[in-house]
Design a protein around this motif. Structure first.
Motif, PDB file in Angstrom:
ATOM      1  N   SER A 127       0.859  -1.302   0.051  1.00  0.00           N
ATOM      2  CA  SER A 127      -0.082   0.105  -0.189  1.00  0.00           C
ATOM      3  C   SER A 127       0.969   1.267   0.121  1.00  0.00           C
ATOM      4  CB  SER A 127      -0.939   0.098   1.235  1.00  0.00           C
ATOM      5  OG  SER A 127      -1.803  -1.070   1.121  1.00  0.00           O
ATOM      6  N   ARG A 130       1.871   2.267  -3.554  1.00  0.00           N
ATOM      7  CA  ARG A 130       1.171   2.219  -4.655  1.00  0.00           C
ATOM      8  C   ARG A 130       1.068   3.809  -5.357  1.00  0.00           C
ATOM      9  NH1 ARG A 130      -3.501  -1.714  -2.892  1.00  0.00           N
ATOM     10  NH2 ARG A 130      -2.221  -3.550  -2.644  1.00  0.00           N
ATOM     11  N   GLY A 133      -2.836   4.950  -5.542  1.00  0.00           N
ATOM     12  CA  GLY A 133      -3.768   4.147  -5.126  1.00  0.00           C
ATOM     13  C   GLY A 133      -4.136   2.572  -5.993  1.00  0.00           C
ATOM     14  N   ARG A 135      -3.099  -0.698  -7.729  1.00  0.00           N
ATOM     15  CA  ARG A 135      -2.426  -1.953  -6.892  1.00  0.00           C
ATOM     16  C   ARG A 135      -1.215  -2.344  -8.057  1.00  0.00           C
ATOM     17  NH1 ARG A 135      -5.670  -6.244  -7.952  1.00  0.00           N
ATOM     18  NH2 ARG A 135      -4.272  -7.390  -6.608  1.00  0.00           N
ATOM     19  N   SER A 138       3.505   1.372  -9.271  1.00  0.00           N
ATOM     20  CA  SER A 138       4.167   1.983  -7.835  1.00  0.00           C
ATOM     21  C   SER A 138       4.784   3.351  -8.151  1.00  0.00           C
ATOM     22  CB  SER A 138       5.185   0.943  -7.719  1.00  0.00           C
ATOM     23  OG  SER A 138       6.462   1.227  -8.295  1.00  0.00           O
TER      24      SER A 138
END
Length: 312
Positions: A127, A130, A133, A135, A138
């Motif tokens: 988390s 990320r 947000g 997934r 990065s």
């Protein structure tokens, strides 16, 4: 690294400016489909280098071993094909690139995540790393800043599983929607919309965006009366749509802007758009003087174009 099986201690980091701009292209990749992942960075001054792929704390592949010679300052890229020391494709998992530099007086270590995926099931990055947000993106992604901006403006949406899929190809209908929304055209999505072209569907999700695009001359169909909404859009096609939608006064180009964009009858239609990209640093074209005009655009590419145009 003891054949890739032993634990390797981090180099102590006393100065954080040896390694700069660490980024990963293809952060989620499928080596069984021939995909590769690339870790890139800038070395600020001459130093010894080590670049490795880690599974937790275990080194499974060395992309560059340290030797007695220093590497000069500059940009570096290393490719991982997803295979371990034994030549086998590594299991689906979340791995880390670890880049280490030592100039004799200072050392620096930097890391970035990469996910190896052969079955289409996204594991997702932790988390805290990320981007916006998502997934599968990065903070070390070359698309991160662009994706953050697109998400903030609610122009580019992710998928219901929490992914953005930056390396997924984007089709003509999707691109038209993004362009229309990003440039603040008024779109009325309620009501009934008929067929704009012979191969589009009345009432389809893309119909209101195609209506606006057609009315404003942003995206046009083909001479045979089709629009081909599901076809992928290449780099110069997107440039044309985007720059025309911005109503820019583009001048004709008399000199070849890129190595792969010769001036001839076939390229004449997009030459002024290629020149604009060249002289304004769009499409990530400033790195190797190539535009790759016929390459299909990805979702990340489109977000990046909007970001570069707004920022630059």
């Amino acid at each position: 690294t003891n054949g890739g099986t032993g634990y390797v201690d981090d180099w102590a980091s006393t100065n954080e400016d040896l390694i700069r701009n660490l980024r990963v292209d293809n952060e989620v990749f499928r080596p069984n489909n021939g995909e590769r992942s690339t870790v890139s960075f800038n070395l600020s001054r001459s130093a010894k280098l080590r670049v490795e792929v880690l599974d937790g704390t275990r080194v499974i592949k060395s992309l560059r071993n340290t030797d007695s010679s220093n590497q000069s300052s500059g940009d570096y890229s290393y490719i991982w094909d997803g295979r371990d020391y034994n030549g086998n494709i590594a299991p689906d998992a979340l791995y880390q690139y670890r880049v280490m530099a030592d100039d004799g007086s200072d050392t620096d270590t930097d890391r970035a995540y990469v996910e190896l995926d052969t079955n289409g099931t996204i594991i997702g990055f932790p988390s805290g790393s990320r981007c916006a947000g998502y997934r599968d993106v990065s903070t070390s992604s070359p698309f991160c800043k662009a994706i953050e901006l697109m998400s903030k403006k609610k122009i580019f949406e992710g998928y219901s599983d929490g992914t953005f899929r930056p390396y997924e190809k984007i089709n003509r209908a999707e691109t038209t929607k993004v362009v229309v929304l990003a440039l603040d055209y008024d779109v009325e999505t309620t009501g009934y919309f008929g067929r704009q072209y012979s191969d589009t569907v009345a009432g389809a999700w893309y119909a209101p965006y195609l209506e606006v695009a057609k009315r404003n001359g942003i995206a046009t169909g083909y001479p045979d009366g089709t629009f081909r909404p599901a076809s992928t859009i290449n780099r110069v096609e997107l440039l044309r749509v985007f720059l025309e939608a911005n109503h820019l006064n583009l001048s004709n180009c008399s000199s070849q802007p890129f190595e792969d964009t010769p001036i001839n009858r076939d390229t004449d239609w997009y030459m002024k758009y290629a020149c604009y990209a060249k002289y304004n640093g769009l499409m990530n074209s400033e790195y190797n003087n190539r535009l790759y005009p016929n390459d299909a655009m990805t979702r990340g590419d489109v977000a990046d174009l909007f970001y570069d145009f707004e920022v630059k």
